[in-house]
Design an enzyme around this catalytic site. Structure first.
Site, PDB file in Angstrom:
ATOM      1  N   ASN A   1       0.877  -1.167   0.000  1.00  0.00           N
ATOM      2  CA  ASN A   1       0.000   0.000   0.000  1.00  0.00           C
ATOM      3  C   ASN A   1       0.917   1.220   0.000  1.00  0.00           C
ATOM      4  OD1 ASN A   1      -1.775   2.070   0.529  1.00  0.00           O
ATOM      5  ND2 ASN A   1      -2.278   1.425   2.614  1.00  0.00           N
ATOM      6  N   TRP A   2       1.056   1.810  -1.171  1.00  0.00           N
ATOM      7  CA  TRP A   2       2.004   2.930  -1.291  1.00  0.00           C
ATOM      8  C   TRP A   2       1.476   4.206  -0.649  1.00  0.00           C
ATOM      9  CZ3 TRP A   2       4.132   2.708  -7.048  1.00  0.00           C
ATOM     10  CH2 TRP A   2       5.018   1.628  -7.150  1.00  0.00           C
ATOM     11  N   LYS A   3       0.194   4.246  -0.313  1.00  0.00           N
ATOM     12  CA  LYS A   3      -0.429   5.458   0.235  1.00  0.00           C
ATOM     13  C   LYS A   3      -0.163   6.634  -0.715  1.00  0.00           C
ATOM     14  CE  LYS A   3      -0.140   3.386   4.737  1.00  0.00           C
ATOM     15  NZ  LYS A   3      -0.034   3.536   6.174  1.00  0.00           N
TER      16      LYS A   3
ATOM     17  N   HIS B   1      -9.541   1.618   4.530  1.00  0.00           N
ATOM     18  CA  HIS B   1      -8.290   1.743   5.292  1.00  0.00           C
ATOM     19  C   HIS B   1      -8.535   2.692   6.472  1.00  0.00           C
ATOM     20  CE1 HIS B   1      -4.198   2.815   6.391  1.00  0.00           C
ATOM     21  NE2 HIS B   1      -3.827   1.694   5.791  1.00  0.00           N
TER      22      HIS B   1
ATOM     23  N   GLU C   1      -6.881   5.040   7.629  1.00  0.00           N
ATOM     24  CA  GLU C   1      -6.605   6.455   7.338  1.00  0.00           C
ATOM     25  C   GLU C   1      -7.797   7.095   6.630  1.00  0.00           C
ATOM     26  OE1 GLU C   1      -2.854   5.797   5.375  1.00  0.00           O
ATOM     27  OE2 GLU C   1      -1.969   5.263   7.304  1.00  0.00           O
TER      28      GLU C   1
ATOM     29  N   GLU D   1      -5.658  -4.655  10.549  1.00  0.00           N
ATOM     30  CA  GLU D   1      -4.598  -3.681  10.783  1.00  0.00           C
ATOM     31  C   GLU D   1      -4.879  -2.903  12.071  1.00  0.00           C
ATOM     32  OE1 GLU D   1      -2.471  -2.516   6.893  1.00  0.00           O
ATOM     33  OE2 GLU D   1      -4.226  -1.255   7.057  1.00  0.00           O
TER      34      GLU D   1
ATOM     35  N   GLY E   1       2.434   2.356  10.689  1.00  0.00           N
ATOM     36  CA  GLY E   1       3.436   3.406  10.518  1.00  0.00           C
ATOM     37  C   GLY E   1       4.169   3.786  11.796  1.00  0.00           C
TER      38      GLY E   1
ATOM     39  N   SER F   1       3.275  -2.074  10.307  1.00  0.00           N
ATOM     40  CA  SER F   1       4.721  -2.179  10.526  1.00  0.00           C
ATOM     41  C   SER F   1       5.306  -3.550  10.190  1.00  0.00           C
ATOM     42  CB  SER F   1       5.077  -1.758  11.960  1.00  0.00           C
ATOM     43  OG  SER F   1       4.690  -0.419  12.194  1.00  0.00           O
TER      44      SER F   1
ATOM     45  N   GLY G   1       2.730  -1.124   4.237  1.00  0.00           N
ATOM     46  CA  GLY G   1       2.813   0.298   3.885  1.00  0.00           C
ATOM     47  C   GLY G   1       4.248   0.701   3.595  1.00  0.00           C
ATOM     48  N   GLY G   2       4.912   1.315   4.582  1.00  0.00           N
ATOM     49  CA  GLY G   2       6.266   1.858   4.412  1.00  0.00           C
ATOM     50  C   GLY G   2       7.234   0.906   3.728  1.00  0.00           C
TER      51      GLY G   2
HETATM   52  P1  PGA Z   1       2.740   0.314   7.590  1.00  0.00           P
HETATM   53  O1  PGA Z   1       1.284   0.571   6.969  1.00  0.00           O
HETATM   54  O2  PGA Z   1       3.239  -0.997   7.028  1.00  0.00           O
HETATM   55  O3  PGA Z   1       3.571   1.495   7.123  1.00  0.00           O
HETATM   56  O4  PGA Z   1       2.588   0.264   9.076  1.00  0.00           O
HETATM   57  C1  PGA Z   1       0.387  -0.486   6.772  1.00  0.00           C
HETATM   58  C2  PGA Z   1      -0.904   0.039   6.185  1.00  0.00           C
HETATM   59  O5  PGA Z   1      -1.352   1.128   6.590  1.00  0.00           O
HETATM   60  O6  PGA Z   1      -1.525  -0.592   5.307  1.00  0.00           O
END
Ligand code: PGA
Length: 250
Positions: free
Chosen positions: A9-11, A94, A96, A166, A172, A212, A233-234
């Site tokens: 997930n590149w956001k 998600h 966010e 999640e 993050g 994470s 994500g990251g």
């Molecule tokens: P993260 O994000 O791996 O950077 O914690 C995961 C996500 O929000 O899908």
């Protein structure tokens, strides 16, 4: 046996040239993986990502969609739009988006239905906040979110929904749920699905862990009984690091 799905997930990251370089670098590193590899990229990268990933085993997804097919919804992107360019997956709900963009259990449910109506595979996110975790409400929150997300779907659609568990406090932050806690939460989600849709359906649903995940903890998480891969994500922004997560079992 359920397959493992490792989805990035590149956001709101990566310009088209960065997307093209990343996917070009990733391609040879994951080409022999038996795990499903997905990258969910910003709308502006979709077309470039699809072209670069053509003829590879990397599948491309979006990070959100509107539930209506078309109309006066300035700034939104619909299921038919995604489908028309060859997108296969879409992240829905998600945390966010729930937190910053007023996504609710109701809109999540409508979007999942719209995804299926357009032959897109939804990756649906559920997860508790730190306050909810500390109040001992994790199981209640995540099973309720799951129930509301899936309401009104057919058994076949539920079977084809990917759920990403999640925990919000793990996203993050560098804090990962222990593999035991994550596996237990995912078992709770699976039991809830079994209660409503039957055990056969529940045993087929892919349930990922996200929060994470990195190359150093992927193996421990993904080798548990119920965690069927991850939403990353990251650590999905760099080809080499992401490839190590995809290849966790090599
Ligand atoms: P993260 O994000 O791996 O950077 O914690 C995961 C996500 O929000 O899908």
């Amino acid at each position: 046996m359920r397959r493992k799905v490792i989805a990035g997930n590149w956001k709101m990251n990566m310009l088209p040239n960065e997307a093209i370089s990343m996917i070009t670098e990733l391609t040879p590193l994951v080409k022999d993986s038996e795990n499903e590899v997905v990258l969910c990229v910003p709308y502006t990268d979709l077309f470039y990502a699809l072209l670069t990933a053509q003829d590879t085993n990397i599948k491309i997804g979006a990070q959100n969609m509107h539930f209506e097919e078309k109309g006066a919804y300035t700034g939104e992107v619909s299921g038919p739009m995604l489908k028309s360019i060859g997108v296969e997956y879409v992240i829905i709900g998600h945390s966010e988006r729930r937190q910053y963009f007023a996504e609710t259990d109701e809109t999540v449910n409508k979007k999942i239905k719209a995804a299926f109506a357009n032959d897109l595979k939804p990756i649906v996110c559920v997860g508790e906040s730190l306050d909810e975790k500390e109040a001992g409400k994790t199981a209640e929150i995540i099973t309720n979110q799951t129930k509301l997300a899936l309401e009104g779907l057919t058994n076949e659609q539920v079977r084809n929904t990917i759920i990403a568990y999640e925990p919000i406090w793990a996203i993050g932050t560098g804090k990962t749920a222990t593999s035991e806690d994550a596996n237990n939460s995912i078992k709770c989600i699976r039991s809830k699905i079994a209660e409503i849709y039957g055990n056969d359906v529940a045993q087929d649903v892919i349930i990922q862990y996200g929060g994470s995940v990195k190359s150093s903890n992927a193996k421990e998480l993904f080798e548990t009984s119920d965690i069927d891969g991850g939403l990353i994500g990251g650590a999905s922004l760099k080809a080499e690091e992401f490839s190590k997560i995809v290849n966790y079992n090599k």
